[in-house]
Motif scaffolding. Structure first.
Motif, PDB file in Angstrom:
ATOM      1  N   THR A   1       0.769  -1.514  -5.342  1.00  0.00           N
ATOM      2  CA  THR A   1       1.220  -2.482  -6.690  1.00  0.00           C
ATOM      3  C   THR A   1       2.130  -3.456  -5.893  1.00  0.00           C
ATOM      4  O   THR A   1       2.648  -3.473  -4.558  1.00  0.00           O
ATOM      5  CB  THR A   1       2.283  -1.535  -7.166  1.00  0.00           C
ATOM      6  OG1 THR A   1       2.999  -1.946  -8.262  1.00  0.00           O
ATOM      7  CG2 THR A   1       3.644  -0.838  -6.356  1.00  0.00           C
ATOM      8  N   VAL A   2       2.298  -4.335  -6.512  1.00  0.00           N
ATOM      9  CA  VAL A   2       3.046  -5.662  -6.388  1.00  0.00           C
ATOM     10  C   VAL A   2       4.309  -5.583  -6.555  1.00  0.00           C
ATOM     11  O   VAL A   2       5.407  -6.514  -6.332  1.00  0.00           O
ATOM     12  CB  VAL A   2       2.402  -6.816  -7.037  1.00  0.00           C
ATOM     13  CG1 VAL A   2       1.228  -7.062  -6.440  1.00  0.00           C
ATOM     14  CG2 VAL A   2       2.329  -6.881  -8.409  1.00  0.00           C
ATOM     15  N   VAL A   3       4.936  -4.514  -7.365  1.00  0.00           N
ATOM     16  CA  VAL A   3       6.350  -4.312  -7.535  1.00  0.00           C
ATOM     17  C   VAL A   3       6.847  -2.921  -7.003  1.00  0.00           C
ATOM     18  O   VAL A   3       6.978  -1.704  -8.006  1.00  0.00           O
ATOM     19  CB  VAL A   3       6.497  -4.094  -9.296  1.00  0.00           C
ATOM     20  CG1 VAL A   3       6.498  -5.837  -9.534  1.00  0.00           C
ATOM     21  CG2 VAL A   3       5.205  -3.365  -9.892  1.00  0.00           C
ATOM     22  N   PRO A   4       6.855  -2.922  -5.943  1.00  0.00           N
ATOM     23  CA  PRO A   4       7.111  -1.486  -5.132  1.00  0.00           C
ATOM     24  C   PRO A   4       8.592  -1.105  -5.320  1.00  0.00           C
ATOM     25  O   PRO A   4       9.590  -1.869  -5.482  1.00  0.00           O
ATOM     26  CB  PRO A   4       7.041  -1.924  -3.685  1.00  0.00           C
ATOM     27  CG  PRO A   4       7.447  -3.264  -3.655  1.00  0.00           C
ATOM     28  CD  PRO A   4       6.709  -3.838  -4.780  1.00  0.00           C
ATOM     29  N   PHE A   5       8.932   0.276  -5.566  1.00  0.00           N
ATOM     30  CA  PHE A   5      10.383   0.828  -5.444  1.00  0.00           C
ATOM     31  C   PHE A   5      10.752   0.752  -4.097  1.00  0.00           C
ATOM     32  O   PHE A   5       9.939   1.546  -3.134  1.00  0.00           O
ATOM     33  CB  PHE A   5      10.244   2.103  -6.194  1.00  0.00           C
ATOM     34  CG  PHE A   5      11.672   2.768  -6.268  1.00  0.00           C
ATOM     35  CD1 PHE A   5      12.756   2.253  -6.762  1.00  0.00           C
ATOM     36  CD2 PHE A   5      11.841   4.195  -5.473  1.00  0.00           C
ATOM     37  CE1 PHE A   5      13.903   3.212  -6.822  1.00  0.00           C
ATOM     38  CE2 PHE A   5      13.069   4.680  -5.589  1.00  0.00           C
ATOM     39  CZ  PHE A   5      14.078   4.149  -6.123  1.00  0.00           C
ATOM     40  N   ILE A   6      11.763   0.226  -3.815  1.00  0.00           N
ATOM     41  CA  ILE A   6      11.822   0.038  -2.002  1.00  0.00           C
ATOM     42  C   ILE A   6      12.826   1.101  -1.384  1.00  0.00           C
ATOM     43  O   ILE A   6      13.072   1.030  -0.214  1.00  0.00           O
ATOM     44  CB  ILE A   6      12.392  -1.285  -1.675  1.00  0.00           C
ATOM     45  CG1 ILE A   6      13.752  -1.662  -2.358  1.00  0.00           C
ATOM     46  CG2 ILE A   6      11.170  -2.348  -2.198  1.00  0.00           C
ATOM     47  CD1 ILE A   6      14.110  -3.089  -2.132  1.00  0.00           C
TER      48      ILE A   6
ATOM     49  N   ALA B   1       8.607   3.819   4.361  1.00  0.00           N
ATOM     50  CA  ALA B   1       7.379   3.306   4.824  1.00  0.00           C
ATOM     51  C   ALA B   1       7.052   2.116   4.129  1.00  0.00           C
ATOM     52  O   ALA B   1       6.712   0.885   4.498  1.00  0.00           O
ATOM     53  CB  ALA B   1       6.055   4.269   4.258  1.00  0.00           C
ATOM     54  N   VAL B   2       7.503   2.043   2.600  1.00  0.00           N
ATOM     55  CA  VAL B   2       7.615   0.761   1.947  1.00  0.00           C
ATOM     56  C   VAL B   2       8.563  -0.262   2.653  1.00  0.00           C
ATOM     57  O   VAL B   2       8.130  -1.620   2.809  1.00  0.00           O
ATOM     58  CB  VAL B   2       8.032   1.003   0.510  1.00  0.00           C
ATOM     59  CG1 VAL B   2       8.281  -0.420  -0.258  1.00  0.00           C
ATOM     60  CG2 VAL B   2       7.100   1.764  -0.153  1.00  0.00           C
ATOM     61  N   ILE B   3       9.623  -0.054   3.161  1.00  0.00           N
ATOM     62  CA  ILE B   3      10.442  -0.982   3.876  1.00  0.00           C
ATOM     63  C   ILE B   3       9.659  -1.510   5.006  1.00  0.00           C
ATOM     64  O   ILE B   3       9.795  -2.545   5.343  1.00  0.00           O
ATOM     65  CB  ILE B   3      11.727  -0.379   4.279  1.00  0.00           C
ATOM     66  CG1 ILE B   3      12.811   0.055   2.850  1.00  0.00           C
ATOM     67  CG2 ILE B   3      12.506  -1.298   5.014  1.00  0.00           C
ATOM     68  CD1 ILE B   3      13.926   0.711   3.087  1.00  0.00           C
ATOM     69  N   GLY B   4       9.135  -0.627   5.741  1.00  0.00           N
ATOM     70  CA  GLY B   4       8.380  -0.976   6.970  1.00  0.00           C
ATOM     71  C   GLY B   4       7.287  -1.951   6.608  1.00  0.00           C
ATOM     72  O   GLY B   4       6.970  -2.935   7.280  1.00  0.00           O
ATOM     73  N   ASP B   5       6.500  -1.696   5.632  1.00  0.00           N
ATOM     74  CA  ASP B   5       5.563  -2.641   5.018  1.00  0.00           C
ATOM     75  C   ASP B   5       6.153  -3.932   4.721  1.00  0.00           C
ATOM     76  O   ASP B   5       5.474  -5.157   4.894  1.00  0.00           O
ATOM     77  CB  ASP B   5       4.895  -1.890   3.884  1.00  0.00           C
ATOM     78  CG  ASP B   5       3.581  -2.596   3.719  1.00  0.00           C
ATOM     79  OD1 ASP B   5       2.300  -2.044   4.206  1.00  0.00           O
ATOM     80  OD2 ASP B   5       3.448  -3.665   2.994  1.00  0.00           O
TER      81      ASP B   5
ATOM     82  N   LYS C   1       0.820  -1.091  -0.049  1.00  0.00           N
ATOM     83  CA  LYS C   1      -0.034  -0.038  -0.001  1.00  0.00           C
ATOM     84  C   LYS C   1       0.875   1.229   0.138  1.00  0.00           C
ATOM     85  O   LYS C   1       0.522   2.181  -0.650  1.00  0.00           O
ATOM     86  CB  LYS C   1      -1.007  -0.020   1.355  1.00  0.00           C
ATOM     87  CG  LYS C   1      -2.122  -1.158   0.980  1.00  0.00           C
ATOM     88  CD  LYS C   1      -3.123  -0.797   2.296  1.00  0.00           C
ATOM     89  CE  LYS C   1      -4.281  -1.892   1.907  1.00  0.00           C
ATOM     90  NZ  LYS C   1      -4.872  -1.782   0.647  1.00  0.00           N
ATOM     91  N   PRO C   2       1.877   1.294   0.771  1.00  0.00           N
ATOM     92  CA  PRO C   2       2.636   2.794   0.882  1.00  0.00           C
ATOM     93  C   PRO C   2       3.297   2.814  -0.480  1.00  0.00           C
ATOM     94  O   PRO C   2       3.778   3.923  -0.900  1.00  0.00           O
ATOM     95  CB  PRO C   2       3.715   2.318   1.944  1.00  0.00           C
ATOM     96  CG  PRO C   2       3.111   1.282   2.778  1.00  0.00           C
ATOM     97  CD  PRO C   2       2.412   0.472   1.957  1.00  0.00           C
ATOM     98  N   ALA C   3       3.505   1.866  -1.438  1.00  0.00           N
ATOM     99  CA  ALA C   3       4.080   2.151  -2.696  1.00  0.00           C
ATOM    100  C   ALA C   3       2.888   2.388  -3.806  1.00  0.00           C
ATOM    101  O   ALA C   3       3.168   2.484  -4.872  1.00  0.00           O
ATOM    102  CB  ALA C   3       4.904   0.889  -3.092  1.00  0.00           C
ATOM    103  N   GLY C   4       1.835   2.647  -3.404  1.00  0.00           N
ATOM    104  CA  GLY C   4       0.715   3.104  -4.343  1.00  0.00           C
ATOM    105  C   GLY C   4      -0.245   1.692  -4.702  1.00  0.00           C
ATOM    106  O   GLY C   4      -0.497   1.769  -5.655  1.00  0.00           O
TER     107      GLY C   4
END
Length: 616
Positions: free
Chosen positions: A107-112, A116-120, A102-105
């Motif tokens: 998507t199943v292919v996040p830019f890390i 917030a993305v790392i935490g998720d 979710k924090p990456a918008g």
């Protein structure tokens, strides 16, 4: 057997280094300075005097290696844990997670490169997606003072767990997101110290340095000076004095976004490969990072800490100029509003595979909307199949190499995908998940340390892109690579298996390193993590066995093992293409110099595939 050999190798170097450091019962302090994207041979007393001084007066690691894929988060995971990517699961900057982030918008292919993305992702994968302990977490658990300062993403990786509700007990983390809602909270101690030093509680933005431009507008013409001046001030005026007052050993990581950010966005070379990343703007980025290191070393002098502090400098990867040219790609033959005629659009791998495989293409960064003709996915990533929620194939776009995932482990689809990729002139080398079998023209991922104990999904195919030399006589300074990116021809990128990207800058100086020593042995970013752990007396319980070695030859009284060269060559594909890996070996440790199709990768000439060597 390979894991056992790797652990034996690490154990032998630990013992030898332990003998060398036995006289030092109390560990010294340590600073790891990471000049993101710094090419080794761009450092001279004129271009980067502070880094040249560390190299020339301390240890010159003249045979350095980035981990492949040569991306920031991938190498941050290696430095922070001492493990290769097959264990850390950080296969690139954009990965397929197998679930919607979710924090990456959504998507199943996040830019890390995002806190917030790392935490998720951590939360999804049992609280620690790396599946290995980091050096800063181990150090703070052992009572050391610890901090990580600099570029958002890799900075946090060095101590990324247990941070939300324990800012006073966690490592100090200052990055682009400091002061923002999704940033790592400041402790009361740091808030008070920053206020006393008249430094903001909110990190500044990159300003004009963050402007990448577009196909008609050049990118930035300035380095990332303002933001990095803030980080350097925090480190030198707040954190180091605080650590001195605590009177106990410390570990500080400083991750300089420059020269990487400036080289990526450079506006010196719009749509042409020369001067590329060798223009004045990129050189200003190198000098900016060098100034930051000089400021940190001066602070050590002023605080009386130089004699008790080791300084290690290690870039995460090298760099190349972007090419967007291909004679074979269907994507390059279509028209796009934001792409010059006959140039590759971002997402060209996803577009070309959709056409070759006859599968619908959807955009995972646009709520899985269908990608129309003469359009490309917004971020280049693609999900292919009849149902985007249950894709047959996923492309994670990264730059100088891309990751392809087959969620259903379909071997026939893998074969068709490989056949399609072998027909493209922008491809130079393919690596395939061992579980899918062997395919002519490709090599198994296990050969390059991409199969281990990773918690995140393993890529099915890693696609390396073509690279070549243009603009000067020094290949690693003038590498050009095809890149799957929103950035433009003439700007900068990395991620390939060419020597321009694998040759990073590495040096060290301090009480635990030899003085005036030129190290001829190959070293890597995984070795950085292992060496720091040894110097600080840190001991992790490893989940995987793909580990670096302690750089014992650079330590006083440490042993100097022997090195040898080797090569792995795949069986030829039907069109004659062979994936070749050239590497060096120290004990059981492999150091990967270059890989790809001979004649299509910087450092791998057209003759390289003729002599077949198992390399095992």
């Amino acid at each position: 057997m390979r894991r056992s050999l790797a652990l034996l190798s690490a154990g032998l170097t630990l013992l030898s280094a332990g003998t060398a450091l036995a006289q030092n019962a109390t560990p010294h302090n340590l600073i790891l300075f990471v000049p993101d994207g710094l090419r080794a041979l761009k450092v001279t007393p004129e271009t980067a005097p502070a880094m040249a001084a560390v190299r020339d007066k301390g240890v010159n690691f003249k045979n350095p290696h980035s981990l492949f894929p040569t991306f920031t988060m991938a190498n941050a995971s290696g430095m922070s844990t001492g493990h290769f990517l097959g264990d850390t699961g950080t296969f690139s900057n954009t990965i397929f997670t197998g679930y919607t982030v979710k924090p990456a918008g959504d998507t199943v292919v996040p830019f890390i490169e995002n806190d917030a993305v790392i935490g998720d992702i951590d939360e999804h994968f049992g609280g620690n997606y790396l599946n290995e302990e980091t050096i800063l977490k181990l150090a703070r658990a052992q009572g050391f003072s610890t901090a990580a300062i600099g570029k958002v993403g890799p900075t946090l990786i060095f101590d990324h767990t247990d941070r939300a509700d324990r800012p006073g007990l966690h490592s100090i983390v200052i990055d682009d997101s400091t002061g923002a809602k999704n940033g790592v909270p400041l402790s009361d101690e740091m808030t008070a110290a920053l206020t006393k030093a008249n430094l903001p509680l909110v990190a500044p933005s990159r300003g004009d340095n963050g402007k990448a431009g577009d196909a008609k507008t050049p990118g930035t013409l300035v380095a990332n000076t303002a933001q990095q001046a803030y980080f350097a001030d925090v480190a030198s005026k707040v954190v180091l004095p605080m650590f001195k007052d605590r009177k106990k050993p410390f570990v500080l990581v400083f991750w300089s976004r420059d020269p990487d950010g400036t080289q990526h966005n450079t506006g010196d070379s719009l749509n042409t490969v020369t001067p590329g990343i060798n223009g004045p703007t990129s050189m200003a980025g190198i000098k900016n990072a060098d100034n930051n290191l000089a400021q940190l070393r001066k602070a050590l002098d002023d605080l009386g800490l130089s004699a008790t502090t080791d300084v290690m400098v290690s870039a995460d990867h090298g760099f190349s100029t972007i090419s967007k040219e291909s004679k074979t790609s269907p994507a390059a033959k279509a028209s796009y509003e934001d792409t010059p005629k006959d140039f590759l659009p971002m997402g060209f791998v996803a577009i070309d595979l959709a056409k070759a495989l006859g599968l619908p293409l959807f955009d995972p960064n646009d709520k899985n909307a269908p990608v129309a003709d003469n359009a490309h996915p917004k971020a280049g990533n693609g999900v292919l199949g009849q149902d985007p929620a249950k894709p047959d194939l996923v492309v994670a776009t990264n730059g100088g190499s891309d990751l392809i995932y087959l969620p259903n482990k379909d071997k026939k689809l893998a074969e068709r995908t490989i056949k399609a990729l072998l027909e493209q002139d922008y491809v130079s080398g393919l690596f395939v998940d061992d579980s899918l079998g062997r395919f002519p023209g490709t090599l198994p991922m296990s050969e390059i340390a991409l199969k281990g104990k990773a918690a995140t999904p393993n890529p099915s195919i890693v696609v390396n892109f073509r690279s070549y030399v243009a603009g000067c006589d020094e290949p690693t300074n003038c590498s050009v690579e095809v890149a799957d990116t929103v950035l433009r021809q003439g700007q900068g990128m990395h991620g390939s298996f060419g020597r321009g990207d694998t040759m990073n800058f590495m040096a060290a100086i301090g009480p635990d390193f030899k003085a005036g020593y030129v190290d001829p042995l190959p070293v890597s970013n995984a070795d950085v993590g292992m060496t720091i752990a040894q110097l600080m007396g840190l001991h992790a319980v490893a989940a995987g066995g793909l580990v670096g070695r302690v750089m014992s030859e650079a330590l006083p009284n440490g042993i100097t093992p022997k090195a040898s060269d080797a090569k792995i060559v795949s069986k030829p594909a039907s069109n004659g293409l062979q994936t070749v890996v050239k590497y060096q070996r120290v004990l059981s440790q492999r150091y990967f110099d270059v890989a790809g199709f001979p004649g299509r990768t910087v450092g791998l000439d057209a003759e390289s595939g003729k002599q077949k060597t198992a390399g095992k």
